[in-house]
Design a protein around this motif. Structure first.
Motif, mmCIF file in Angstrom:
data_model
loop_
_atom_site.group_PDB
_atom_site.id
_atom_site.type_symbol
_atom_site.label_atom_id
_atom_site.label_comp_id
_atom_site.label_asym_id
_atom_site.label_seq_id
_atom_site.Cartn_x
_atom_site.Cartn_y
_atom_site.Cartn_z
ATOM 1 N N UNK A 171 0.959 -1.330 -0.038
ATOM 2 C CA UNK A 171 0.092 0.085 -0.007
ATOM 3 C C UNK A 171 0.890 1.201 0.181
ATOM 4 N N UNK A 250 -7.141 5.674 -6.482
ATOM 5 C CA UNK A 250 -6.027 4.695 -6.258
ATOM 6 C C UNK A 250 -6.199 3.560 -7.149
ATOM 7 N N UNK A 254 -4.303 -0.080 -10.398
ATOM 8 C CA UNK A 254 -4.646 -1.644 -10.831
ATOM 9 C C UNK A 254 -5.050 -1.785 -12.167
ATOM 10 N N UNK A 309 -2.568 -9.950 -17.464
ATOM 11 C CA UNK A 309 -1.995 -11.025 -16.563
ATOM 12 C C UNK A 309 -1.411 -12.273 -17.455
ATOM 13 N N UNK A 347 -2.513 -8.164 -5.856
ATOM 14 C CA UNK A 347 -2.928 -6.790 -6.540
ATOM 15 C C UNK A 347 -3.180 -7.043 -7.946
ATOM 16 N N UNK A 348 -2.542 -7.770 -8.669
ATOM 17 C CA UNK A 348 -2.735 -8.003 -10.121
ATOM 18 C C UNK A 348 -4.097 -8.760 -10.297
ATOM 19 N N UNK A 349 -4.465 -9.667 -9.450
ATOM 20 C CA UNK A 349 -5.423 -10.785 -9.633
ATOM 21 C C UNK A 349 -5.166 -11.873 -10.636
ATOM 22 N N UNK B 36 -10.377 -6.740 -19.111
ATOM 23 C CA UNK B 36 -8.935 -7.368 -18.523
ATOM 24 C C UNK B 36 -9.252 -6.995 -16.801
ATOM 25 N N UNK B 37 -9.799 -5.760 -16.681
ATOM 26 C CA UNK B 37 -10.141 -5.391 -15.448
ATOM 27 C C UNK B 37 -11.176 -6.222 -14.423
ATOM 28 N N UNK B 40 -9.404 -9.390 -13.714
ATOM 29 C CA UNK B 40 -8.559 -9.112 -12.598
ATOM 30 C C UNK B 40 -9.389 -9.071 -11.382
ATOM 31 N N UNK B 41 -10.509 -8.338 -11.441
ATOM 32 C CA UNK B 41 -11.296 -8.138 -10.209
ATOM 33 C C UNK B 41 -11.980 -9.581 -9.749
ATOM 34 N N UNK B 43 -10.521 -12.556 -10.249
ATOM 35 C CA UNK B 43 -9.562 -13.258 -9.762
ATOM 36 C C UNK B 43 -9.261 -12.601 -8.352
ATOM 37 N N UNK B 44 -9.211 -11.470 -8.118
ATOM 38 C CA UNK B 44 -8.862 -10.824 -6.796
ATOM 39 C C UNK B 44 -10.125 -11.332 -5.775
ATOM 40 N N UNK B 47 -9.946 -14.965 -4.992
ATOM 41 C CA UNK B 47 -8.578 -14.928 -4.167
ATOM 42 C C UNK B 47 -8.919 -14.556 -2.759
ATOM 43 N N UNK B 85 -2.886 -9.913 3.894
ATOM 44 C CA UNK B 85 -2.201 -8.779 3.510
ATOM 45 C C UNK B 85 -2.676 -7.335 4.398
ATOM 46 N N UNK B 170 -7.887 1.426 -0.535
ATOM 47 C CA UNK B 170 -7.454 1.426 -2.107
ATOM 48 C C UNK B 170 -6.345 0.193 -2.160
ATOM 49 N N UNK B 171 -5.649 0.228 -3.449
ATOM 50 C CA UNK B 171 -4.795 -0.514 -3.891
ATOM 51 C C UNK B 171 -5.053 -2.063 -3.377
ATOM 52 N N UNK B 172 -4.042 -2.611 -2.554
ATOM 53 C CA UNK B 172 -4.349 -4.156 -2.285
ATOM 54 C C UNK B 172 -5.537 -4.299 -1.404
ATOM 55 N N UNK B 173 -5.516 -3.386 -0.508
ATOM 56 C CA UNK B 173 -6.773 -3.419 0.317
ATOM 57 C C UNK B 173 -8.154 -3.016 -0.397
#
Lengths: 400, 451
Positions: A171, A250, A254, A309, A347-349, B36-37, B40-41, B43-44, B47, B85, B170-173
């Protein structure tokens, strides 16, 4: 010369240092080391414990959003990795600047001048610097003026510059470095490796262009105001189909990057031709976007890039195989993996960890140490540049 | 209208065409970007949903990693931060009505670390987002971790609480949400479960240690007591023999002879009891009875044991029969102990079989089971409930038979322990009023192959 690598994911900094030092101590007395320490540890406690184990040797490196070794990969904040170097022909020259806060280019120049004093022609130079300048609001120490200043200070000397902007976590909360004697913030450390060590580097990408060429028509530092005469935020909103004012700006980091294609603009797609810039922030009030680096100038031709990815994984596999092919038959000593934190699966998924793919593809007994970083620095054409959303795999080998 | 291939395109036409392709390129690119987004979303999110299962799976492995309860908290937080995380995390334990003590925490680096939390009416589940008003409990919980975004769970049963915190949404969270209840409560319940299990295991280990200590003390006491009693008893028995058998000349009165016989009988019984106790205490301290093993003829040992039992059996009007195959291989064992076992069992059989009854001692080789020795009587027998008591040390001392029939009551446990010391098995089958059969099996590797 020999290198040994230790890894730990331990709750306590002292225990982490001891675990990392174990495999190194087993070989004897290392002459210096590289250490990457997860941001949830107290860096001073870690360094003190590490020196208690390895002796009072120079340790360079710094905070890491995560660590990558054959023994383990992770980015929870407790990972630590240390490489110990033995029996080197000459000790490395280590120089530090603690003046990033006063201006990155000036600080880079200071480093470059110090390196030039060592007659470094043909040498490999490792550079670690703290990426985060301020947290509220978030501001980074950009790598591009640092590198520009470094080359200014270096003069006509030719070196292979490889480096990383460090982070304490995913972060972008903080960053610090180990500068050879202790832990410092707003600093950069350069390590000039002995003359008998050479480097082979592969830059692993993962972005594809998803727009036609656009011209940056208004930019100030890292703040891009206009693309093709339209507010940059508006351009991206149109592409993404979202209102950046309502979503967490932010999240842009991503999703998309801006890429500048080098060489023949109309040549077929080649991932190595692009320098990508992550988008740190979108500012609906000014219509601007903030890039990680301030190195795109007015008139620059860029494309909106999508992070892909599948392409990232493919690039890692091919790039790793390629560097092994290029270094086949050479006396490889250690591999260094500088991996953008954004590429981590959380982060990237990405469905798999690309660092895992690299390790599986890197079929070699060579010791390997890596970190999850904020910025990666590697040679692009004649000089090195700070890169975003890349991984830089370097093999250090002996001989010319 | 078709344009002939060799007709040069006008500048306007080229610009028009280029604009078209740019537009199409950007539209297609935008769709690729969104796809793509979305991928990714997805997959996130997938996860994150896997995180609960992974966290629980990894956490349960702690059961085998350590027995230290204090260490479990640290290892558990390590697993939690690695999977979620998050920036900071802590375990707490309620100490008073509104007070919690921080037991473990991670992510504070060199900052001043919190030690207590005062939280009136602790909620079972709570989280903050950028929309949460800064009032209780949000204010106390965000102050504890010194982070704006926290996720909290409290288990009133175990009094444990878990709190996670992030610096940003934001970011990873991403912002905490109701769906995170499963994650934090899952982690907390696994922690409480492991701590409870380790505490129980610790209590059991302590109880076993105490029991072992007590048993060792008992055995040690019995051994030293037996040694202390045996020496004077040998003197009593020896001198009573001298008097009873008039070795030093005739006794003055017949009664002297009779009393000396009583002293001798009682002394002999006491010595036998003490010897049994001594054997048993050695057997309980595993390995303290060494076996002097050698190859020997089983038939000879059986004959000597039967010969010992025969006089009293005949006196009671019992028949004693043996059934031993002619070609029995030698047995590799301690002959003195094997004889002790057979003598003891025959003595029991004689003791508990009424006049006119029959005792049969048989041996045979069983396929893959080694040597079988069986002693069957037509005695008073035992109920199923009485058999385990008879096999337990001192069990028979309190048994009604022990009061009616002379004996130490330690014979069966000693025999069983000696057989097991030889690697064999010892079984008792009995029916009240019909008799008892004791079966001993010695393993095949104790049989010496015939040359």
């Amino acid at each position: 010369m020999a290198v040994r690598v230790g890894f730990s994911r331990s709750f306590e900094a002292g225990a982490a240092a001891k675990a990392c030092a174990g495999p190194i101590r087993a070989l004897g007395q290392a002459s210096w080391g590289i250490a990457f320490c997860g941001g949830k540890h107290n860096p001073e406690a870690f360094l003190k414990a590490l020196k208690a184990e390895l002796g009072d040797i120079p340790i360079v490196g710094g905070s890491a959003a995560g660590a990558i070794t054959r023994a383990g990969i992770g980015y929870g904040g407790l990972e630590t990795a240390v490489a110990g170097f033995f029996d080197m022909e000459e000790p490395p020259f280590i120089t530090v600047t603690k003046r990033l806060g006063e201006g990155e280019q000036m600080a880079g120049r200071e480093l470059g001048e110090a390196v030039r004093s060592q007659a470094p022609d043909g040498r490999v130079v490792l550079l670690f610097y703290s990426s985060v300048a301020a947290t509220a609001p978030l501001r980074l120490h950009p790598g591009s003026p640092l590198v520009t200043g470094f080359y200014e200070g270096l003069g006509n000397a030719k070196v292979t510059l490889i480096g990383a902007g460090t982070l304490t976590d995913m972060n972008l909360s903080n960053s610090w470095i180990f500068d050879g004697t202790g832990m410092t913030t707003h600093s950069a450390v350069a390590v000039v490796l002995p003359a008998d060590l050479c480097a082979e580097t592969a830059i692993l990408h993962g972005c594809v262009p998803v727009s036609s060429f656009m011209q940056i028509t208004k930019v100030h530092g890292a703040e891009v105001y206009e693309l093709d005469g339209r507010p940059a935020v508006q351009v991206l909103e149109g592409m993404l189909g979202i209102d950046l004012g309502s979503c967490g700006a932010q999240e842009l980091s991503l999703i998309a990057t801006l890429g500048e294609k080098h060489g023949d603009r109309f040549a077929p797609y080649d991932e190595n031709a692009y320098v990508n810039r992550l988008i740190l922030n979108a500012n609906p009030s000014t219509g601007s976007i903030t890039l990680f680096e301030p190195d795109f100038s007015n008139g620059a031709i860029v494309q909106v890039m999508s992070r892909d990815n599948a392409l990232m994984i493919e690039s890692v596999r091919k790039g790793t195989e390629e560097i092994l092919r290029r270094t086949a038959g050479r006396d490889g000593q250690v591999a260094l993996y500088i991996d953008c934190a954004g590429r981590a699966s959380a982060r990237s998924g990405a469905p798999v960890e690309e660092a895992d793919v690299m390790l599986q593809s890197f079929k070699s007994d060579m010791p390997l140490i890596g970190l999850y970083s904020g910025v990666e620095i590697a040679p692009v054409n004649a000089q090195s540049r700070p890169l975003d959303w890349t991984a830089v795999l370097t093999v250090l080998y002996r001989g010319g | 209208m078709m344009i002939p291939a060799d007709t040069p395109m006008s500048h306007d036409r080229l610009v028009q065409e280029l604009d078209y392709y740019r537009r199409e390129c950007n539209d297609l690119g935008a769709r690729v970007l969104r796809l793509q987004e979305e991928q990714s979303r997805a997959f996130r999110e997938a996860r994150r949903s896997r995180t609960v299962a992974r966290l629980i799976r990894e956490a349960y492995k702690l059961v085998d990693r350590t027995n230290e309860i204090d260490e479990i908290g640290a290892l558990m937080l390590d697993i939690i931060v690695n999977n979620t995380i998050c920036d900071r995390a802590a375990f707490l334990q309620r100490k008073g009505r509104d007070e919690f003590a921080v037991t473990h925490l991670v992510g504070f680096e060199d900052e001043r670390t919190p030690t207590t939390l005062v939280l009136p009416s602790a909620p079972l589940f709570f989280y903050t987002t950028s929309q949460t008003p800064m009032e209780s409990p949000a204010s106390e919980l965000t102050r504890l971790l010194r982070l704006p975004y926290v996720l909290w769970a409290f288990d009133a049963g175990s009094a444990f609480a878990l709190i996670l915190g992030n610096r940003s949404e934001g970011n990873v969270s991403r912002p905490f949400e109701p769906g995170d209840q499963e994650l934090i409560e899952g982690a907390l319940s696994v922690y409480a479960d492991i701590v409870y299990r380790k505490r129980t295991e610790g209590d059991l280990r302590a109880a076993k240690r105490e029991a072992d200590t007590a048993r060792a003390a008992q055995a040690s006491f019995l051994a030293s007591l037996s040694h202390e009693l045996r020496t004077p008893l040998n003197a009593i028995i020896g001198f009573s023999e001298v008097i009873r058998d008039q070795i030093l000349g005739p006794n003055g009165k017949l009664k002297h002879q009779e009393y000396a016989a009583h002293i001798h009988d009682s002394g002999t019984h006491l010595l036998s009891l003490i010897n049994d106790i001594l054997d048993l205490s050695k057997l309980e301290k595993e390995g303290e009875i060494p076996l002097n093993e050698e190859g020997f003829d089983v038939t000879g040992v059986v004959d000597r044991a039967v010969r010992d039992a025969l006089p009293i059996a005949q006196e009671k009007g019992l028949s004693v029969e043996t059934s031993i195959p002619a070609q029995l291989p030698q047995l590799f064992a301690d002959p003195r102990r094997i004889r002790q076992i057979l003598t003891n069992l025959l003595s029991n059989a004689v003791k508990f079989t009424p006049s006119g009854g029959k005792i049969v001692l048989s041996t045979r080789i069983e396929d893959r089971q080694g040597l079988l020795i069986e002693i069957a009587d037509t005695g008073i027998g035992m109920t199923a409930q009485e058999i385990p008591r008879a096999l337990a040390p001192f069990g028979q001392i309190q048994n009604v038979y022990s009061r009616e029939h002379k004996g130490t009551g330690l014979g069966l446990p000693i025999c069983k322990a000696l057989v097991e010391l030889h690697g064999g098995s010892f079984e008792v089958a009995s029916v009240p009023g019909q008799g008892t059969t004791v079966t001993i099996r010695l393993p095949p590797d104790r049989l010496v192959p015939s040359p």
